[in-house]
Design a protein around this motif. Sequence first.
Motif, PDB file in Angstrom:
ATOM      1  N   ASP A   1       0.808  -1.219  -0.045  1.00 64.71           N
ATOM      2  CA  ASP A   1      -0.047  -0.095  -0.009  1.00 64.71           C
ATOM      3  C   ASP A   1       0.708   1.359   0.131  1.00 64.71           C
ATOM      4  N   ILE A   2       2.054   1.147   0.505  1.00 63.47           N
ATOM      5  CA  ILE A   2       3.008   2.479   0.383  1.00 63.47           C
ATOM      6  C   ILE A   2       3.516   2.586  -0.720  1.00 63.47           C
TER       7      ILE A   2
ATOM      8  N   ARG B   1       0.862   4.035  -2.830  1.00 60.24           N
ATOM      9  CA  ARG B   1       0.969   5.535  -2.528  1.00 60.24           C
ATOM     10  C   ARG B   1       1.814   6.244  -3.197  1.00 60.24           C
TER      11      ARG B   1
ATOM     12  N   GLU C   1       1.122   9.311  -5.613  1.00 57.94           N
ATOM     13  CA  GLU C   1       1.363  10.765  -5.213  1.00 57.94           C
ATOM     14  C   GLU C   1       2.722  11.357  -6.122  1.00 57.94           C
TER      15      GLU C   1
ATOM     16  N   ILE D   1      12.179   5.452  -1.268  1.00 56.67           N
ATOM     17  CA  ILE D   1      11.767   5.165   0.017  1.00 56.67           C
ATOM     18  C   ILE D   1      12.417   3.849   0.496  1.00 56.67           C
TER      19      ILE D   1
ATOM     20  N   SER E   1       3.403  -0.417  13.914  1.00 51.64           N
ATOM     21  CA  SER E   1       3.684   0.719  12.716  1.00 51.64           C
ATOM     22  C   SER E   1       5.060   0.374  12.239  1.00 51.64           C
TER      23      SER E   1
ATOM     24  N   ARG F   1       8.018   2.737  10.008  1.00 52.23           N
ATOM     25  CA  ARG F   1       8.489   4.121   9.800  1.00 52.23           C
ATOM     26  C   ARG F   1       9.199   4.085   8.504  1.00 52.23           C
TER      27      ARG F   1
ATOM     28  N   SER G   1      11.765   8.558   2.971  1.00 57.56           N
ATOM     29  CA  SER G   1      11.791   8.983   1.650  1.00 57.56           C
ATOM     30  C   SER G   1      13.370   9.811   1.480  1.00 57.56           C
TER      31      SER G   1
ATOM     32  N   TYR H   1       8.327   9.429   5.439  1.00 51.03           N
ATOM     33  CA  TYR H   1       7.256   9.571   4.419  1.00 51.03           C
ATOM     34  C   TYR H   1       6.312   8.704   4.924  1.00 51.03           C
ATOM     35  N   SER H   2       6.199   7.864   5.787  1.00 53.60           N
ATOM     36  CA  SER H   2       4.831   7.229   6.266  1.00 53.60           C
ATOM     37  C   SER H   2       5.400   6.643   7.720  1.00 53.60           C
ATOM     38  N   ASP H   3       4.365   6.795   8.583  1.00 53.10           N
ATOM     39  CA  ASP H   3       4.450   6.349  10.001  1.00 53.10           C
ATOM     40  C   ASP H   3       3.349   5.294  10.366  1.00 53.10           C
ATOM     41  N   GLU H   4       3.019   4.373   9.526  1.00 51.53           N
ATOM     42  CA  GLU H   4       1.842   3.575   9.461  1.00 51.53           C
ATOM     43  C   GLU H   4       2.294   2.285  10.428  1.00 51.53           C
TER      44      GLU H   4
END
Length: 140
Positions: A89-90, A93, A97, A104, A123, A125, A128, A137-140
């Motif tokens: 999913d990242i 994304r 985007e 990344i 999560s 981390r 980028s 870039y993402s912290d999901e």
Amino acid sequence: MRNKLSLAVYLALATPALAEKPMTVWRDPDCGCCDAYVDYLRSENFEVHVIDDRDFVNRSVAAGVPERGMGCHLAEIDGYTLSGLIPADIIRRLLHERPAVTGITLPGMPANAPGMASKKTGSLRIFSFGPDGPAVYSDE
């Protein structure tokens, strides 16, 4: 109306999922998590070409991956460099985007990342990197 809805449902179920952009993965041939990660990507409809490369660390550095941010393999998709076990999913994304970054990375080999765990928990981390330096870039 009912027939149109039935036809739409039938077509949605009968049409195979579209494949994602092709991806090349350079990995150490002795790395089991890389094999599991490639299987995961393929299950997510990515077309993955695998290249065995025991020197992917130098390839990663040459591609601009920060040495302290390196993952366990290197990948390229649609002009972006990916390092590590990044969730699908990242990646989607990133491709949607289209940020002005080189790529990344998910540093190291987190135990809850795709290829390491059967199911993501907690999560991850993801950073980028590029001309402006590293950033979250993402912290999901």
